[in-house]
Every structure is written in structure tokens, then in C-alpha cells.
Scaffold this active site. Structure first.
Site, PDB file in Angstrom:
ATOM      1  N   ASP A 223       0.888  -1.085  -0.085  1.00 56.55           N
ATOM      2  CA  ASP A 223      -0.239  -0.020   0.035  1.00 56.55           C
ATOM      3  C   ASP A 223       0.841   1.441   0.094  1.00 56.55           C
ATOM      4  O   ASP A 223       1.721   1.300   0.608  1.00 56.55           O
ATOM      5  CB  ASP A 223      -0.986  -0.095   1.271  1.00 56.55           C
ATOM      6  CG  ASP A 223      -1.778   1.071   1.101  1.00 56.55           C
ATOM      7  OD1 ASP A 223      -2.528   1.251   0.356  1.00 56.55           O
ATOM      8  OD2 ASP A 223      -1.522   1.848   2.301  1.00 56.55           O
ATOM      9  N   GLU A 295       1.118  -0.512  -5.075  1.00 58.78           N
ATOM     10  CA  GLU A 295       0.046   0.305  -5.315  1.00 58.78           C
ATOM     11  C   GLU A 295       0.972   1.895  -5.526  1.00 58.78           C
ATOM     12  O   GLU A 295       1.411   2.228  -4.382  1.00 58.78           O
ATOM     13  CB  GLU A 295      -0.913   0.486  -4.277  1.00 58.78           C
ATOM     14  CG  GLU A 295      -2.038   1.879  -4.620  1.00 58.78           C
ATOM     15  CD  GLU A 295      -2.405   2.346  -3.438  1.00 58.78           C
ATOM     16  OE1 GLU A 295      -3.794   2.930  -3.389  1.00 58.78           O
ATOM     17  OE2 GLU A 295      -1.798   2.495  -2.578  1.00 58.78           O
TER      18      GLU A 295
END
Length: 564
Positions: A223, A295
Site C-alpha cells: 500500500d 500500489e
């Protein structure tokens, strides 16, 4: 002529033989599960691990290679699990470690790989690491990013070390009374940033990775990769970021150009460190490659660095969000431009591709592009070479729901996070309880798995048909010279060709427009229809001579297979 073609290390001689140099992730069908919304097992209206386990056979049914679970770790849920208070345990909302282990066992029995969300940039402010840090416990003193701040020359008052603005708006720096210093948070104030310049932090994160690898996971989606490191001056100070020229609100994230707080060179090096760790783990423990997804809403040049630099390997799948920027007005040429943005760099340099359809922070395809284009995008991402990444429910055409925000920072993101629609029964068979944590879409009686299984050209069956094709020799030969090509043959018609150059060739035609398209002289071959969408008047098994003409109805997509 093919727009892109590359040499495969192993020649494809027969339709039953595919390129053996392809690792599992390179042609994978990945599927994101938002655990709160996939399946509830205990009647509380919130999805959980036992619920996911009970539905893993569905993933096998629709051809999924691996599923990525959004965070299930212990958390106060200020940001729905992206604020982790214990990286080594499961939040009771979702179950416990025994439930997780049972999920892994079932997934392995079905041949479905499990990828976990890994959130390294920050923790919750309720994590014991943060408590130790603000209390200056030995070893944890600089576990997070702390600073005294600077003194305003005019007022003499203390103020934050820099003008940095958080992703959610407002200052990135917050004063901590106990510590008597500012701490950094690129996201919420309840999500203090870890200090990766501290070797102890990096060691703790390797321990996190190993803990879940030992429990059987097959990889991690990392993330907020661009935010992991910040640039710090040699004297320990932090420089102000320049104004970007976007917007007029100085407290908004886009107001500044984030040259010191995003995509720092040290972040690239960290990706190489984690990849090396995963590769070493595989060398010591065997099994398939463990994969890293990154990401990063960054330039394609930066994503290329995250993948590797020729000397070091990084994340196998730096996530490609280009197709998520398409709208209902996008033409075939727009689609090609979005594909080119990736392929001109990533395919040329690394022979890798991935295509993201949606996620938990973005409106669903039916809302971004229109319900009539859901199947078109699903066909395109499955027809292109590389991995496809589907957000749960996109395969049945789920759409957003108008719901009130459930938190200060939700930014209306709940609309794409509503419960999975399994049947037309009570609560869509998501829960046996009386209510769901978010409201169901009122259209669930029409758009659900059970109903669509029985409709020949439903979104679900189109999706399943495309996944089945990905295992064909032609679709797996994308590293072979001439193995694929794509082009806009008119303003509105996209053609993708997949072939093994010997015995198998598919042509995928997609009409993005609202008008009838007539294409003449497309190829000197005869093809048969093997997949047609709901807007098509053609039937599976019909043949078409592409030396003549082919008609495409508005919003029609077809898959043709060479027969003569």
C-alpha cells in the site's frame, strides 16, 4: 503489423504447448476482495474470513489465479484497516489466526493463491510501537518521524518543520504533547509514518513479511508505496514543497508539488530489498514465486524503476491504473493511448504488463463508463497480454450505491464497497443477519451471481469465458515474436490479436461507440465466433470470412478464433 512483438524463449509448436518461461503471475487473473463486503459467516452483517473461505470455490469457478485481501489485521478502523495496531494478528471483526490458517488450507486445496495487503508506510497511533516511540523507549526513539519544528522568525512561535500537506488534507505534522515534538503523518493524524531510515524499522517489516509467508501467503500488495520515504536535508531539516499551480486551497493535497514526500530514490531501493527477501525465502522454502504488487499512482518511468533496473529486481507488478481513467466517452483510440502509455516503457524495457479494472477507492466501471461498457472493459483487460486485476463484483456488473460517509475521511468511497451480490434472496445471501454494514444495491435481484450463472451472455459468463481463454496456447504465447498486437482499426473499434503463430489465433473486436461499424478486408482467413456479448446478434459457432466484411453493433464485443 503487430504494435508489439517479442521473442519467447521456448517456441510454441502446438496448440497444447505454451511458453514455459512465463511465471504464474505474468498471465494471472487477480481478484481483490474487500473483506467487510464479500461474505458474512456469523450474522453480524460484516464480512469475515470464514465467509471468504466459504466462497473460495467461486473464485476457482470464474478462473481466478490469486486473490488479494484488503487489510484484515488488528486495527481501530479509523481508516478501515489501513491503520494497523498489530501487524501480526487478525482483527476480531474478521476472525482470528485459526480462521486465517483455515482459509489458507482451503485456498491451497483449490489452487487459488492468497495475497495480503501490506501497509508499511504507517501504523495506527494505537500500535505499541508508537507508544514506545513517543515515550522514548530504548530502540524505539526514532521508530517514527519526529522533529522539533522550526521557530517563526517574525512571531518567535514554534511551527511545523515544513509546509507539507497530507493526502487527506491539512498539515502532515502534528504536535505530540508527551513527546514535545511533531510527528509526521502523510495520511490521517491517527496514521503516524514509520521511519524507514531506521534499520530497526526495516527489520521489523521483514519480520512482518516472514510471519505471513510462514503462514502460507503467496505475496503482498504494498500500500501507498510512493509515500514510504521523505527527503531530509543533511542538517536534519525538511524543505517546503513548491506550489503546484493546481487549485487555490493551500490545505488541499494537490496544492503542492510533492517533490520531497513521494517517489524518493530510497523507496525504489526498498522495493529491491523486499524482492530479494521474498526470492531468498523461496530459495530456502521452495514453492512458486512469491509476488509483490506495488500500489503507486506514479509516472510509468517511476513504475519501471519499482520493477527493476537491470541489476536488481523489484516488485513484479507495479500496478497499472491507466484503464481506470477511461470514461463513458472514451473511444477505441483513447483505449489504445492508455495502453501505449504503459507498453511504450514497461513492455519495451521489462516485457511485463498488468491492467487494473477498479479498486476500493474508485467508482465502479458501471458508474465510470456506464453499465453498457462493463463487459467491454472486462473483455479488453482479459484480452491484453499480462495480468488482469479485478475488483470484486465487477465481474457481475455491480454499480455504486449512494450511501452516507461512515468516517471523516471516507470521501464517499463507501459507494464502491457495498456487499457482494450472491443471489436474489434476502440480503443477497451476503449475510443471514437482519442487516448489512453498508446498504445493498437495490438492483441486486438482477445483478447477482446466481442469476447470471443462468444467463448465457451475462457479465459473469462473459468474464468466465475470457478467463478460460487465458489458459489457451495463443494467450500464453505473448512473449513469442508476433504473439500479440492491438490497434484502433477505426475511431471506435479496437482489435486485439493473440496467436501462437503456428496453430491458434484469436481476434478480439470491441466497438466502443454507439454506432454500427462495418469493417472490410480485416484478414485473409475464416474465423468462428467463440464469445459474444449481450449486444451482439451473432451466435457462438457461426463463422465469418474476414476477407469480406464484418458488422459490429454499438457496444458489441466478440472473440473470433481462426478456423481456415
Amino acid at each position: 503489423m503487430p504494435k508489439w512483438s517479442h521473442l519467447c524463449l521456448v517456441a510454441v509448436l502446438l496448440a497444447t504447448v505454451s511458453c514455459t518461461d512465463i511465471d504464474w503471475w505474468e498471465n494471472a487473473s487477480l481478484y481483490q476482495i474487500y473483506p467487510r463486503s464479500f461474505q458474512d459467516s456469523n450474522g453480524d452483517g460484516i464480512g469475515d474470513l470464514q465467509g471468504i473461505t466459504s466462497r473460495l470455490s467461486y473464485l476457482k469457478e470464474i478462473g481466478i489465479t490469486a486473490t488479494w485481501l484488503s487489510p484484515v489485521f488488528t486495527s481501530p478502523m479509523s481508516d478501515f484497516g489501513y491503520d494497523i495496531s498489530n501487524f501480526f494478528d487478525i482483527d476480531p471483526i474478521f476472525g482470528n489466526l485459526d480462521d486465517f490458517d483455515a482459509l489458507i488450507v482451503e485456498a491451497k486445496s483449490l489452487g487459488v493463491k492468497i495475497i495480503l495487503d501490506f501497509v508499511p508506510n504507517h501504523s495506527s497511533d494505537e500500535n505499541e510501537w508508537f507508544e514506545k516511540s513517543f515515550n522514548r523507549v530504548d530502540g524505539y526513539d526514532d521508530f517514527y518521524v519526529w522533529h522539533d519544528g522550526r521557530v517563526n522568525a517574525e512571531t518567535g512561535e514554534r511551527e511545523p518543520p515544513s509546509n507539507w500537506i497530507s493526502v487527506f488534507g491539512g498539515p502532515q505534522w502534528t504536535w505530540h504533547e508527551t513527546r514535545q515534538q511533531y510527528f509526521l503523518h502523510q495520511f490521517q493524524v491517527k496514521q503516524p509514518d514509520l521511519n524507514f531510515t531506521n534499520p530497526m524499522v526495516r527489520e521489523h517489516m521483514l519480520q512482518v513479511l516472514k510471519f505471513w509467508l510462514d503462514r502460507g501467503v503467496d505475496g503482498f500488495r504494498i500500500d501507498a508505496v510512493p509515500h514510504i520515504y521523505e527527503y531530509r536535508n543533511t542538517d536534519g531539516s525538511y524543505s517546503d514543497e513548491p506550489v503546484s499551480g493546481w487549485g487555490s486551497n493551500p490545505d488541499a493535497y494537490d496544492y503542492h508539488d510533492h517533490i520531497y514526500t513521494k517517489d524518493q530514490p530510497a523507496t525504489v531501493e526498498l522495493m529491491y530489498e523486499w524482492r530479494a527477501f521474498l526470492d531468498q525465502y523461496r530459495a530456502e522454502n521452495g514453492g512458486d514465486s512469491r509476488v509483490l504488487l506495488a500500489e503507486a499512482f506514479s509516472s510509468v518511468e517511476t513504475l519501471s524503476a519499482y520493477f527493476g533496473n537491470g541489476t536488481h529486481l523489484g516488485t513484479q507488478l507495479p500496478m497499472n491504473f491507466q484503464l481506470m481513467y477511461l470514461s463513458g466517452y472514451s473511444s477505441a483510440r483513447d483505449v489504445v493511448n492508455s495502453i501505449d502509455y504503459w507498453m511504450n516503457t514497461m513492455w519495451k524495457e521489462h516485457q511485463t504488463a498488468n491492467w487494473v479494472v477498479g479498486n476500493h477507492d474508485t467508482n465502479r466501471v458501471a458508474d465510470r463508463m456506464g453499465a453498457h461498457k462493463v463487459d467491454l472493459l472486462n473483455v479488453i483487460v482479459s484480452a491484453l497480454p499480462g495480468a488482469s486485476i479485478t475488483y470484486y463484483g465487477e465481474e457481475i456488473g455491480m454499480s455504486n450505491v449512494d450511501v452516507e460517509c461512515t468516517g471523516d475521511t471516507c470521501e464517499d468511497r463507501d459507494g464502491e464497497r457495498t456487499p457482494m451480490q450472491w443471489t436474489a434472496g434476502q440480503n443477497a445471501d451476503f449475510t443471514q443477519g437482519q442487516s448489512t454494514w453498508l446498504p445493498l444495491n437495490p438492483d441486486y435481484e438482477r445483478f447477482n451471481v446466481q442469476t447470471e450463472r443462468g444467463v448465457a451472455r451475462s457479465s459473469l459468463n462473459i468474464f468466465k469465458g475470457m478467463q478460460a481463454l487465458k489458459s489457451s496456447s495463443a494467450f500464453q504465447a505473448f512473449k513469442q515474436e508476433g504473439g500479440f498486437s492491438y490497434e484502433a482499426i477505426t475511431e471506435q473499434v479496437l482489435q486485439i490479436i493473440r496467436t501462437n503463430k503456428y496453430s491458434e489465433e484469436y481476434r478480439i473486436l470491441v466497438n466502443m461507440g454507439n454506432g454500427l461499424e462495418i469493417i472490410e478486408g480485416l484478414a485473409d482467413k475464416v474465423f468462428e465466433y467463440v464469445l459474444t456479448t449481450a449486444y451482439s446478434p451473432h451466435q457462438q459457432g457461426q463463422t465469418v470470412d474476414l476477407r469480406e466484411r464484418i458488422l459490429l453493433m454499438p457496444y458489441e464485443a466478440v472473440v473470433l478464433r481462426w478456423v481456415a
